[in-house]
Design an enzyme around this catalytic site. Structure first.
Site, PDB file in Angstrom:
ATOM      1  N   HIS A 181      -7.516  -8.165  -2.671  1.00 38.10           N
ATOM      2  CA  HIS A 181      -8.809  -7.525  -2.400  1.00 38.10           C
ATOM      3  C   HIS A 181      -8.752  -6.036  -2.684  1.00 38.10           C
ATOM      4  CE1 HIS A 181      -6.490  -6.950   1.313  1.00 38.10           C
ATOM      5  NE2 HIS A 181      -7.193  -5.848   1.481  1.00 38.10           N
ATOM      6  N   TYR A 206       0.835  -1.202   0.000  1.00 39.46           N
ATOM      7  CA  TYR A 206       0.000   0.000   0.000  1.00 39.46           C
ATOM      8  C   TYR A 206       0.866   1.247   0.000  1.00 39.46           C
ATOM      9  CZ  TYR A 206      -4.215  -2.618   1.310  1.00 39.46           C
ATOM     10  OH  TYR A 206      -5.281  -3.474   1.340  1.00 39.46           O
ATOM     11  N   HIS A 219     -10.730  -2.582  -1.251  1.00 44.09           N
ATOM     12  CA  HIS A 219     -11.665  -2.025  -0.276  1.00 44.09           C
ATOM     13  C   HIS A 219     -12.686  -1.147  -1.000  1.00 44.09           C
ATOM     14  CE1 HIS A 219      -9.199  -3.102   3.304  1.00 44.09           C
ATOM     15  NE2 HIS A 219      -8.200  -2.999   2.443  1.00 44.09           N
ATOM     16  N   TYR A 221      -0.849 -10.159   0.343  1.00 42.16           N
ATOM     17  CA  TYR A 221       0.257  -9.714   1.194  1.00 42.16           C
ATOM     18  C   TYR A 221       0.116 -10.328   2.580  1.00 42.16           C
ATOM     19  CZ  TYR A 221      -3.213  -6.292   2.826  1.00 42.16           C
ATOM     20  OH  TYR A 221      -4.349  -5.697   3.309  1.00 42.16           O
ATOM     21  N   ARG A 234      -3.428 -11.977   3.329  1.00 42.21           N
ATOM     22  CA  ARG A 234      -4.713 -11.500   2.832  1.00 42.21           C
ATOM     23  C   ARG A 234      -4.876 -11.926   1.381  1.00 42.21           C
ATOM     24  NH1 ARG A 234      -7.956  -7.861   4.307  1.00 42.21           N
ATOM     25  NH2 ARG A 234      -9.334  -9.554   3.740  1.00 42.21           N
TER      26      ARG A 234
END
Lengths: 240, 236
Positions: free
Chosen positions: A158, A106, A160, A145, A155
């Site tokens: 995905h 991120y 959000h 990640y 995870r």
């Protein structure tokens, strides 16, 4: 028109507050019952947004932070409709998304994962649904990640998703997963949801017909917000 | 709808999409400036009241505190409020609001301290929920003019309040609560929502304390996710 309430939320389709396998929830979950309110003016109204609030490029994550080229990764289109429980479209509502880059990193000063930042990828976007409740984004497929929960949790890929609807009681944040990802059934965050069908509905489905040949592959993701009781409009029953 | 369902008289609704936590990086999507980069021309939600709103200018501050007693440092809070006349900026909000008054904002906590705060105007009392019922129920009532229903308790206006929605890592579905004002003693005592809270001592968890700093009223509102004095959260 007489104001009308929204249908009560079926909390059996949502994760409970306390989900010990997702450790962070333990200290952050209320222990006492929620107090149930009938809808008042404060719940059946909510913020409205218009095209003046956003820019046309905001829904193109491939271009909206590009500096000297496109971001690295699998080029995808995510598209679908925002509907309510009555299966009616929710037009003119703000949809916001954020995600990791193709390496699972991120662009956030608190993310220290060793996968590199992509100089051409910001990882956030937003759009407003059209009259049919339709929306789309262009982006790159995010990477999986690792995260600190158990020693080795990952995870699933995905995105959000944040949606407003037309009432503050419709406000929803969720996550979009990708069909076929083997991390979905073993992710403690996904598995906070007690209902297998509800998890399946969070899984975007491959949509070959909506892609752009030789350019981008597409995934379909419809979002359902709470529905509203029918109202009287000029003495005519609206809806239901 | 499947035809077989229609023939069976089975009402057919779509199930609501399930919630998932906003996660630790919610700022990227909803407050990218706080995440450390500039991407949008305009970030949303930093100006709740706008320049033209009537009423008292106030500041609201607090912490979100977890079950260990520690401040939560990665929360995002959204606020939804009426203007000083008790009107929401919405087609069904009860009337017109001042130009630039949106009544909605979002704020994040300081990454180091967990403190959050925003500036706005103090809202007015909000009109009673009234007889908010479905068109079907209205038809029934219209055909029975003497039908009284539960109108009485639905005719009490609500004391001035802010509606808050709290999301963060570890919060699986956004938490709804309300902030009331400690200088509205009489209105709070009559408020139909506060009075719905069976445990009187829990009502105090929703009431912010007023002080004045440099001439500006500041309301302090700490939100406790669990433990002693757990804040009241609502299923709205």
């Amino acid at each position: 028109m007489t104001p009308a309430e929204y249908y009560q939320r079926d909390r059996r389709l949502h994760p409970p507050a306390l989900t010990p396998d997702y450790k962070t929830s333990v200290a952050r979950s209320p222990r006492l019952s929620l107090i149930s309110l009938q809808g008042s003016m404060s719940e059946i109204t909510g913020p409205t947004f218009g095209h003046g609030d956003i820019s046309p490029i905001d829904n193109d994550l491939i271009k909206n932070y590009a500096k000297d080229g496109d971001p690295i990764g699998e080029r995808i289109i995510v598209h679908g409709r925002v509907l309510d429980e009555n299966a009616r479209p929710v037009p003119n509502t703000l949809v916001e998304v954020w995600q990791a880059n193709a390496g699972g990193r991120y662009r956030h000063k608190k993310d220290s994962y060793l996968a590199p930042i992509d100089p051409n990828f910001g990882g956030c976007g937003r759009t407003i649904t059209d009259d049919d409740g339709y929306y789309f984004f262009r982006t790159i497929k995010p990477g999986a990640y690792p995260w600190r929960n158990w020693v080795n949790n990952w995870r699933p890929a995905h995105i959000h998703v944040s949606v407003f609807g037309h009432a503050f009681c419709q406000r929803l944040i969720t996550q979009l997963y990708f069909e076929g990802d083997p991390l979905i059934p073993i992710c403690p965050i996904v598995q906070t949801i007690p209902d297998a069908d509800a998890i399946d509905r969070l899984t975007a489905k491959l949509d070959m017909n909506a892609g752009v040949p030789l350019d981008s592959i597409a995934y379909r993701f419809d979002i359902v917000l709470r529905g509203r009781r029918s109202t009287m409009f000029e003495n005519r029953l609206e809806g239901n | 709808m499947k035809i077989v369902d229609a023939l069976a008289n089975r009402p057919h609704y779509l199930p609501e999409t399930a919630s998932q936590t906003a996660g630790p990086y919610v700022h990227i999507g909803l407050a990218p400036g706080a995440a450390g980069f500039r991407i949008f021309d305009r970030e949303l939600g930093w100006d709740i009241a706008g320049p033209n709103a009537a009423g008292e200018r106030i500041r609201v501050e607090g912490l979100v505190i977890d079950g260990s007693g520690s401040p939560v440092k990665d929360v995002l809070i959204e606020v939804w409020q009426a203007n000083a006349a008790g009107i929401y900026a919405h087609p069904e909000g009860g009337g017109e609001v001042e130009d630039g008054f949106r009544g909605w904002g979002r704020v994040i906590t300081d990454f180091e301290t967990g403190e959050w705060g925003f500036d706005t105007v103090k809202p007015g009392p909000v009109r009673a929920r009234g007889r908010m019922e479905s068109g079907v129920a209205q038809r029934v009532r219209d055909s029975h003019p003497d039908w009284q229903g539960r109108a009485q308790e639905d005719n009490v206006p609500m004391a001035p309040h802010l509606n808050l929605w709290i999301v963060a890592r570890g919060i699986n579905i956004g938490l709804n609560t309300r902030m009331y004002f400690d200088d509205e003693t009489a209105a709070n005592a009559a408020d139909p929502v506060l009075n719905l809270i069976e445990w009187e001592r829990r009502r105090a968890t929703l009431i912010a304390r007023r002080t004045v700093r440099d001439g500006t009223p500041v309301y302090r509102f700490d939100i406790r996710l669990q433990g002693e004095d757990e804040t009241v959260f609502f299923d709205v």
